[in-house]
Write a protein that holds these residues in place. Structure first.
Motif, PDB file in Angstrom:
ATOM      1  N   LEU A  24       0.861  -1.191   0.000  1.00 28.39           N
ATOM      2  CA  LEU A  24       0.000   0.000   0.000  1.00 28.39           C
ATOM      3  C   LEU A  24       0.886   1.225   0.000  1.00 28.39           C
ATOM      4  O   LEU A  24       2.063   1.165   0.354  1.00 28.39           O
ATOM      5  CB  LEU A  24      -0.977   0.000   1.182  1.00 28.39           C
ATOM      6  N   SER A  25       0.310   2.359  -0.395  1.00 26.80           N
ATOM      7  CA  SER A  25       1.085   3.593  -0.474  1.00 26.80           C
ATOM      8  C   SER A  25       0.166   4.786  -0.285  1.00 26.80           C
ATOM      9  O   SER A  25      -1.063   4.681  -0.412  1.00 26.80           O
ATOM     10  CB  SER A  25       1.798   3.694  -1.821  1.00 26.80           C
ATOM     11  N   VAL A  26       0.786   5.936   0.014  1.00 23.46           N
ATOM     12  CA  VAL A  26       0.030   7.183   0.130  1.00 23.46           C
ATOM     13  C   VAL A  26       0.882   8.309  -0.449  1.00 23.46           C
ATOM     14  O   VAL A  26       2.104   8.345  -0.272  1.00 23.46           O
ATOM     15  CB  VAL A  26      -0.367   7.465   1.594  1.00 23.46           C
ATOM     16  N   SER A  27       0.219   9.218  -1.169  1.00 24.62           N
ATOM     17  CA  SER A  27       0.886  10.360  -1.788  1.00 24.62           C
ATOM     18  C   SER A  27       0.407  11.656  -1.142  1.00 24.62           C
ATOM     19  O   SER A  27      -0.560  11.659  -0.368  1.00 24.62           O
ATOM     20  CB  SER A  27       0.587  10.392  -3.291  1.00 24.62           C
ATOM     21  N   GLU A  30      -3.366  12.829  -0.173  1.00 23.57           N
ATOM     22  CA  GLU A  30      -4.254  11.676  -0.333  1.00 23.57           C
ATOM     23  C   GLU A  30      -4.602  11.082   1.026  1.00 23.57           C
ATOM     24  O   GLU A  30      -3.815  11.137   1.964  1.00 23.57           O
ATOM     25  CB  GLU A  30      -3.551  10.624  -1.190  1.00 23.57           C
ATOM     26  N   ALA A  31      -5.794  10.500   1.118  1.00 21.90           N
ATOM     27  CA  ALA A  31      -6.203   9.796   2.329  1.00 21.90           C
ATOM     28  C   ALA A  31      -6.561   8.356   1.979  1.00 21.90           C
ATOM     29  O   ALA A  31      -7.368   8.117   1.083  1.00 21.90           O
ATOM     30  CB  ALA A  31      -7.398  10.485   2.987  1.00 21.90           C
ATOM     31  N   VAL A  32      -5.954   7.424   2.697  1.00 20.73           N
ATOM     32  CA  VAL A  32      -6.167   6.000   2.473  1.00 20.73           C
ATOM     33  C   VAL A  32      -6.703   5.380   3.759  1.00 20.73           C
ATOM     34  O   VAL A  32      -6.133   5.573   4.839  1.00 20.73           O
ATOM     35  CB  VAL A  32      -4.856   5.292   2.058  1.00 20.73           C
ATOM     36  N   GLY A  33      -7.807   4.651   3.650  1.00 24.09           N
ATOM     37  CA  GLY A  33      -8.374   3.945   4.787  1.00 24.09           C
ATOM     38  C   GLY A  33      -7.906   2.501   4.807  1.00 24.09           C
ATOM     39  O   GLY A  33      -7.872   1.834   3.769  1.00 24.09           O
ATOM     40  N   LEU A  34      -7.549   2.013   5.982  1.00 30.84           N
ATOM     41  CA  LEU A  34      -7.120   0.630   6.168  1.00 30.84           C
ATOM     42  C   LEU A  34      -8.121  -0.007   7.130  1.00 30.84           C
ATOM     43  O   LEU A  34      -8.184   0.363   8.305  1.00 30.84           O
ATOM     44  CB  LEU A  34      -5.714   0.606   6.746  1.00 30.84           C
ATOM     45  N   VAL A  35      -8.930  -0.945   6.623  1.00 28.40           N
ATOM     46  CA  VAL A  35     -10.044  -1.452   7.412  1.00 28.40           C
ATOM     47  C   VAL A  35     -10.003  -2.974   7.491  1.00 28.40           C
ATOM     48  O   VAL A  35      -9.390  -3.647   6.673  1.00 28.40           O
ATOM     49  CB  VAL A  35     -11.399  -0.998   6.817  1.00 28.40           C
ATOM     50  N   GLY A  36     -10.709  -3.470   8.498  1.00 36.93           N
ATOM     51  CA  GLY A  36     -10.797  -4.901   8.727  1.00 36.93           C
ATOM     52  C   GLY A  36     -11.130  -5.138  10.180  1.00 36.93           C
ATOM     53  O   GLY A  36     -10.928  -4.262  11.026  1.00 36.93           O
ATOM     54  N   GLU A  37     -11.622  -6.334  10.479  1.00 34.87           N
ATOM     55  CA  GLU A  37     -12.011  -6.622  11.852  1.00 34.87           C
ATOM     56  C   GLU A  37     -10.779  -6.804  12.725  1.00 34.87           C
ATOM     57  O   GLU A  37      -9.636  -6.827  12.237  1.00 34.87           O
ATOM     58  CB  GLU A  37     -12.883  -7.887  11.886  1.00 34.87           C
ATOM     59  N   SER A  38     -10.974  -6.930  14.051  1.00 39.24           N
ATOM     60  CA  SER A  38      -9.870  -7.133  14.981  1.00 39.24           C
ATOM     61  C   SER A  38      -9.082  -8.378  14.585  1.00 39.24           C
ATOM     62  O   SER A  38      -9.655  -9.408  14.237  1.00 39.24           O
ATOM     63  CB  SER A  38     -10.407  -7.296  16.407  1.00 39.24           C
ATOM     64  N   GLY A  39      -7.758  -8.259  14.629  1.00 38.70           N
ATOM     65  CA  GLY A  39      -6.910  -9.373  14.245  1.00 38.70           C
ATOM     66  C   GLY A  39      -6.562  -9.415  12.773  1.00 38.70           C
ATOM     67  O   GLY A  39      -5.856 -10.320  12.319  1.00 38.70           O
ATOM     68  N   ALA A  40      -7.013  -8.410  12.007  1.00 38.94           N
ATOM     69  CA  ALA A  40      -6.757  -8.406  10.566  1.00 38.94           C
ATOM     70  C   ALA A  40      -5.330  -7.984  10.224  1.00 38.94           C
ATOM     71  O   ALA A  40      -4.882  -8.178   9.100  1.00 38.94           O
ATOM     72  CB  ALA A  40      -7.745  -7.485   9.856  1.00 38.94           C
ATOM     73  N   GLY A  41      -4.624  -7.380  11.197  1.00 39.53           N
ATOM     74  CA  GLY A  41      -3.253  -6.943  10.957  1.00 39.53           C
ATOM     75  C   GLY A  41      -3.086  -5.442  10.857  1.00 39.53           C
ATOM     76  O   GLY A  41      -1.986  -4.953  10.555  1.00 39.53           O
ATOM     77  N   LYS A  42      -4.134  -4.676  11.122  1.00 36.88           N
ATOM     78  CA  LYS A  42      -4.080  -3.225  10.963  1.00 36.88           C
ATOM     79  C   LYS A  42      -3.026  -2.588  11.873  1.00 36.88           C
ATOM     80  O   LYS A  42      -2.232  -1.753  11.425  1.00 36.88           O
ATOM     81  CB  LYS A  42      -5.449  -2.604  11.242  1.00 36.88           C
ATOM     82  N   CYS A 210     -11.700   9.276   3.223  1.00 37.47           N
ATOM     83  CA  CYS A 210     -10.655   8.636   2.408  1.00 37.47           C
ATOM     84  C   CYS A 210     -11.075   8.428   0.957  1.00 37.47           C
ATOM     85  O   CYS A 210     -12.188   7.983   0.686  1.00 37.47           O
ATOM     86  CB  CYS A 210     -10.280   7.284   3.011  1.00 37.47           C
ATOM     87  N   GLU A 211     -10.148   8.717   0.035  1.00 32.83           N
ATOM     88  CA  GLU A 211     -10.398   8.455  -1.385  1.00 32.83           C
ATOM     89  C   GLU A 211     -10.201   6.982  -1.734  1.00 32.83           C
ATOM     90  O   GLU A 211     -10.858   6.467  -2.625  1.00 32.83           O
ATOM     91  CB  GLU A 211      -9.458   9.286  -2.269  1.00 32.83           C
ATOM     92  N   ARG A 212      -9.243   6.352  -1.068  1.00 38.43           N
ATOM     93  CA  ARG A 212      -8.979   4.937  -1.332  1.00 38.43           C
ATOM     94  C   ARG A 212      -9.120   4.127  -0.058  1.00 38.43           C
ATOM     95  O   ARG A 212      -8.875   4.639   1.043  1.00 38.43           O
ATOM     96  CB  ARG A 212      -7.553   4.738  -1.886  1.00 38.43           C
ATOM     97  N   THR A 213      -9.512   2.869  -0.221  1.00 37.98           N
ATOM     98  CA  THR A 213      -9.686   1.978   0.920  1.00 37.98           C
ATOM     99  C   THR A 213      -9.015   0.642   0.632  1.00 37.98           C
ATOM    100  O   THR A 213      -9.143   0.097  -0.468  1.00 37.98           O
ATOM    101  CB  THR A 213     -11.182   1.761   1.228  1.00 37.98           C
ATOM    102  N   VAL A 214      -8.309   0.139   1.641  1.00 44.66           N
ATOM    103  CA  VAL A 214      -7.674  -1.173   1.586  1.00 44.66           C
ATOM    104  C   VAL A 214      -8.331  -2.043   2.646  1.00 44.66           C
ATOM    105  O   VAL A 214      -8.409  -1.658   3.811  1.00 44.66           O
ATOM    106  CB  VAL A 214      -6.158  -1.055   1.853  1.00 44.66           C
ATOM    107  N   VAL A 215      -8.837  -3.209   2.233  1.00 47.18           N
ATOM    108  CA  VAL A 215      -9.534  -4.121   3.142  1.00 47.18           C
ATOM    109  C   VAL A 215      -8.603  -5.278   3.480  1.00 47.18           C
ATOM    110  O   VAL A 215      -8.079  -5.958   2.591  1.00 47.18           O
ATOM    111  CB  VAL A 215     -10.832  -4.662   2.507  1.00 47.18           C
ATOM    112  N   LEU A 216      -8.420  -5.503   4.771  1.00 44.58           N
ATOM    113  CA  LEU A 216      -7.548  -6.572   5.257  1.00 44.58           C
ATOM    114  C   LEU A 216      -8.358  -7.698   5.880  1.00 44.58           C
ATOM    115  O   LEU A 216      -9.347  -7.453   6.585  1.00 44.58           O
ATOM    116  CB  LEU A 216      -6.592  -6.038   6.325  1.00 44.58           C
TER     117      LEU A 216
END
Length: 256
Positions: A24-27, A30-42, A210-216
């Motif tokens: 993943l990256s951010v410029s 830019e705003a990037v969301g990192l989402v996922g339930e507990s234990g996903a690695g966030k 956030c403009e972009r979202t990453v799901v873990l």
């Protein structure tokens, strides 16, 4: 060009892999969301991005250069340019210190500014988060949760960083205050070009910011793309489950 980037990063605790081949990256701006339930690695990914942990595979890049904690000059520049805001505004501020010393802490620890220059930077940071200068002589217990989070954001931006890593920055706040803090982060991005990576369970906050979202899931990226695509047309069953739980936020905030 990306300011901060993970390339194929992996990390394990003992024999348990908690982050597996994450990119993943951010410029700037830019705003990037990192989402996922507990234990996903966030949280582990946040530690990697902060340089607090070293990936076992892959790399962390800052301005295209691999992060190396042995390189003091690189790490000093990195620390000044990558700051963080934590989840709980009640525990993230030292109750024994006045707000002026709390906000100035990055300037002292990084040797960026002292004396009058530091005081001007602190006053500018406090003003940028919508607080008056008289807060500087007071202590954290004298403020509401929303005000404390504003103070925490002031501390994070006082060194004029290029990237802000936000760990559940609104989850400890009531709904109305949550909207106000999201709007503050949006304003800071517009005015300064600040890049943001926000770790959150709350997809409604991610949708607002956030403009972009990453799901873990289980330490792996299972879906990534524009936030609109991820929220309105998720491609995986896991992402659809997350999206189905989004609460509705009020359309317009009121003052604290």
């Amino acid at each position: 060009m990306s300011i901060l980037e993970l390339q194929g990063a992996g990390f394990a605790y003992g024999h348990r892999t908690v982050v597996d081949d994450v990119t993943l990256s951010v410029s700037a701006g830019e705003a990037v969301g990192l989402v996922g339930e507990s234990g996903a690695g966030k949280s582990t990914i946040l530690a990697l991005l902060l340089g607090l942990a070293t990936p076992r595979t892959g790399s962390v890049l800052f301005d295209g250069v691999p992060l190396d904690r042995r390189d003091r000059r690189l790490m000093r520049r990195f620390r000044a340019n990558v700051q963080t805001v934590f989840q709980d505004p009640y525990s993230s501020l030292d109750p024994r210190q006045r707000i002026d010393r709390i906000v100035a802490e990055p300037l002292r620890s990084l040797g960026i500014a002292r004396g009058d220059e530091a005081r001007r930077s602190v006053m500018d940071a406090v003003a940028a988060v919508g607080l008056d200068a008289d807060v500087l002589r007071r202590y954290p217990h004298e403020f509401s949760g929303g005000q404390r989070q504003r103070i925490a954001i002031a501390r994070a931006i006082v060194s004029k960083p290029r990237v802000l890593l936000a760990d559940e920055p609104v989850s400890a706040l009531d709904v109305t205050t949550r909207i106000q803090v999201i709007e503050l982060l949006q304003a800071l991005r517009r005015e300064t070009g600040l890049a943001l990576i926000m770790v959150s369970h709350d997809l409604s906050a991610v949708a607002a910011l956030c403009e972009r979202t990453v799901v873990l899931q289980h330490g792996r990226v299972v879906e990534a793309g524009s936030t609109g695509d991820v929220l309105h047309a998720p491609q995986t069953a896991y992402a659809r489950t997350l999206v189905s739980a989004i609460p509705r936020l009020p359309s317009s905030p009121t003052a604290e």
